[in-house]
Motif scaffolding. Structure first.
Motif, PDB file in Angstrom:
ATOM      1  N   TYR A  37      87.640  16.893  -6.578  1.00  0.00           N
ATOM      2  CA  TYR A  37      86.642  17.941  -6.799  1.00  0.00           C
ATOM      3  C   TYR A  37      86.173  18.494  -5.459  1.00  0.00           C
ATOM      4  O   TYR A  37      86.078  19.715  -5.269  1.00  0.00           O
ATOM      5  CB  TYR A  37      85.461  17.392  -7.603  1.00  0.00           C
ATOM      6  N   THR A  38      85.880  17.603  -4.521  1.00  0.00           N
ATOM      7  CA  THR A  38      85.439  18.029  -3.194  1.00  0.00           C
ATOM      8  C   THR A  38      86.517  18.852  -2.506  1.00  0.00           C
ATOM      9  O   THR A  38      86.233  19.903  -1.925  1.00  0.00           O
ATOM     10  CB  THR A  38      85.065  16.800  -2.338  1.00  0.00           C
ATOM     11  N   ALA A  39      87.755  18.392  -2.578  1.00  0.00           N
ATOM     12  CA  ALA A  39      88.859  19.125  -1.953  1.00  0.00           C
ATOM     13  C   ALA A  39      89.028  20.505  -2.587  1.00  0.00           C
ATOM     14  O   ALA A  39      89.228  21.504  -1.881  1.00  0.00           O
ATOM     15  CB  ALA A  39      90.152  18.323  -2.070  1.00  0.00           C
ATOM     16  N   LYS A  40      88.934  20.570  -3.905  1.00  0.00           N
ATOM     17  CA  LYS A  40      89.047  21.867  -4.591  1.00  0.00           C
ATOM     18  C   LYS A  40      87.945  22.811  -4.145  1.00  0.00           C
ATOM     19  O   LYS A  40      88.193  23.995  -3.911  1.00  0.00           O
ATOM     20  CB  LYS A  40      88.996  21.678  -6.110  1.00  0.00           C
ATOM     21  N   GLN A  41      86.739  22.300  -4.013  1.00  0.00           N
ATOM     22  CA  GLN A  41      85.625  23.133  -3.551  1.00  0.00           C
ATOM     23  C   GLN A  41      85.898  23.644  -2.128  1.00  0.00           C
ATOM     24  O   GLN A  41      85.575  24.781  -1.815  1.00  0.00           O
ATOM     25  CB  GLN A  41      84.311  22.356  -3.580  1.00  0.00           C
ATOM     26  N   MET A  42      86.475  22.811  -1.314  1.00  0.00           N
ATOM     27  CA  MET A  42      86.754  23.202   0.067  1.00  0.00           C
ATOM     28  C   MET A  42      87.761  24.350   0.133  1.00  0.00           C
ATOM     29  O   MET A  42      87.630  25.233   0.979  1.00  0.00           O
ATOM     30  CB  MET A  42      87.258  22.002   0.872  1.00  0.00           C
ATOM     31  N   ILE A  43      88.755  24.332  -0.735  1.00  0.00           N
ATOM     32  CA  ILE A  43      89.775  25.385  -0.659  1.00  0.00           C
ATOM     33  C   ILE A  43      89.442  26.591  -1.527  1.00  0.00           C
ATOM     34  O   ILE A  43      90.016  27.652  -1.323  1.00  0.00           O
ATOM     35  CB  ILE A  43      91.185  24.861  -0.986  1.00  0.00           C
ATOM     36  N   GLN A  44      88.528  26.476  -2.476  1.00  0.00           N
ATOM     37  CA  GLN A  44      88.175  27.612  -3.330  1.00  0.00           C
ATOM     38  C   GLN A  44      87.614  28.756  -2.500  1.00  0.00           C
ATOM     39  O   GLN A  44      87.888  29.909  -2.769  1.00  0.00           O
ATOM     40  CB  GLN A  44      87.150  27.220  -4.397  1.00  0.00           C
ATOM     41  N   ASP A  45      86.793  28.441  -1.532  1.00  0.00           N
ATOM     42  CA  ASP A  45      86.150  29.462  -0.715  1.00  0.00           C
ATOM     43  C   ASP A  45      86.930  29.767   0.560  1.00  0.00           C
ATOM     44  O   ASP A  45      86.507  30.578   1.367  1.00  0.00           O
ATOM     45  CB  ASP A  45      84.733  29.007  -0.344  1.00  0.00           C
ATOM     46  N   GLU A  46      88.037  29.109   0.716  1.00  0.00           N
ATOM     47  CA  GLU A  46      88.838  29.211   1.931  1.00  0.00           C
ATOM     48  C   GLU A  46      89.451  30.616   2.072  1.00  0.00           C
ATOM     49  O   GLU A  46      90.017  31.155   1.144  1.00  0.00           O
ATOM     50  CB  GLU A  46      89.954  28.156   1.885  1.00  0.00           C
ATOM     51  N   LYS A  47      89.314  31.173   3.255  1.00  0.00           N
ATOM     52  CA  LYS A  47      89.920  32.474   3.547  1.00  0.00           C
ATOM     53  C   LYS A  47      91.359  32.314   4.045  1.00  0.00           C
ATOM     54  O   LYS A  47      92.150  33.230   3.979  1.00  0.00           O
ATOM     55  CB  LYS A  47      89.096  33.200   4.610  1.00  0.00           C
ATOM     56  N   LYS A  48      91.665  31.131   4.529  1.00  0.00           N
ATOM     57  CA  LYS A  48      93.008  30.866   5.034  1.00  0.00           C
ATOM     58  C   LYS A  48      94.013  30.744   3.903  1.00  0.00           C
ATOM     59  O   LYS A  48      93.648  30.502   2.755  1.00  0.00           O
ATOM     60  CB  LYS A  48      93.033  29.520   5.787  1.00  0.00           C
ATOM     61  N   ASN A  49      95.278  30.846   4.251  1.00  0.00           N
ATOM     62  CA  ASN A  49      96.331  30.491   3.306  1.00  0.00           C
ATOM     63  C   ASN A  49      96.141  29.026   2.944  1.00  0.00           C
ATOM     64  O   ASN A  49      95.539  28.261   3.693  1.00  0.00           O
ATOM     65  CB  ASN A  49      97.705  30.676   3.937  1.00  0.00           C
ATOM     66  N   CYS A  50      96.682  28.628   1.819  1.00  0.00           N
ATOM     67  CA  CYS A  50      96.506  27.257   1.357  1.00  0.00           C
ATOM     68  C   CYS A  50      97.822  26.750   0.771  1.00  0.00           C
ATOM     69  O   CYS A  50      98.498  27.467   0.039  1.00  0.00           O
ATOM     70  CB  CYS A  50      95.415  27.225   0.299  1.00  0.00           C
ATOM     71  N   PHE A  51      98.173  25.502   1.108  1.00  0.00           N
ATOM     72  CA  PHE A  51      99.402  24.884   0.628  1.00  0.00           C
ATOM     73  C   PHE A  51      99.052  23.468   0.198  1.00  0.00           C
ATOM     74  O   PHE A  51      98.604  22.667   1.015  1.00  0.00           O
ATOM     75  CB  PHE A  51     100.437  24.893   1.752  1.00  0.00           C
ATOM     76  N   VAL A  52      99.209  23.168  -1.090  1.00  0.00           N
ATOM     77  CA  VAL A  52      98.724  21.920  -1.673  1.00  0.00           C
ATOM     78  C   VAL A  52      99.885  21.084  -2.182  1.00  0.00           C
ATOM     79  O   VAL A  52     100.723  21.581  -2.932  1.00  0.00           O
ATOM     80  CB  VAL A  52      97.756  22.217  -2.849  1.00  0.00           C
TER      81      VAL A  52
END
Length: 182
Positions: free
Chosen positions: A17-32
């Motif tokens: 949940y914490t990790a999802k919150q961190m990337i939800q607002d992320e402006k950077k590209n994301c690779f999970v």
């Protein structure tokens, strides 16, 4: 500044949940690396894709499941990306260990943030904890003596969490050994 964030906590404590919150607002590209398909339907990013074909790694945002070596191959070609690895323990065993360490070392040059998630303090390689900028710690099932021997800097935080409600997290600046925001 590129950052290595290590999230550690037991089952159902709030790591993902914490990790999802961190990337939800992320402006950077994301690779999970999404071994349990936890970022599929719950992701709110419209351009999230499942990466399972060799050329698709070029997408701006994506989630990947499958072979760890293939994931690391794609990840090492990413720049200005947040790389999130669920269940990171498997990346620090056998043939992937060196590639994972290299990905962490290269974060500065590639401008990548890396978030790695573990279930216990004991499962995090000590050298990786030393390289970590921020530790987000939840309750774990770790033995006090093991933590004392392996990474004693986290022991007081682990003990503090024992008296806190489940899903409580402590955010620790790993270089100062102090709580962030205090």
């Amino acid at each position: 500044m590129p950052e290595l964030i290590t999230i550690i906590g037991g089952t159902n404590q709030g790591k993902s949940y914490t990790a999802k919150q961190m990337i939800q607002d992320e402006k950077k590209n994301c690779f999970v690396y999404d071994v349990q398909d936890g970022y599929g339907a719950t992701s709110k990013k419209p351009n999230d894709i499942i990466l399972n074909l060799p050329l698709e790694w070029k997408a701006k945002r994506g989630r990947f499941y499958g072979d760890t070596m293939q994931f690391l191959h794609y990840a090492k070609h990413r720049t200005n990306t947040t790389i999130l690895i669920e269940e990171a323990t498997i990346f620090f065993e056998g043939r992937t260990y060196q590639d994972m360490r290299q990905l962490i070392v290269d974060k500065w040059h590639l401008k990548n943030d890396i978030i790695i998630i573990f279930h216990t303090i004991n499962s995090v390689p000590p050298r990786i904890l030393e390289m970590t900028d921020t530790v987000i710690l939840f309750k774990t099932g770790d033995d006090e003596n093991t933590v004392q021997r392996k990474y004693r800097k986290l022991l007081p935080f682990m003990l503090e969490l024992r008296n806190k409600p489940d899903r409580t997290k402590l955010i620790i600046d790993n270089f100062t050994g102090k709580l962030k925001g205090k």
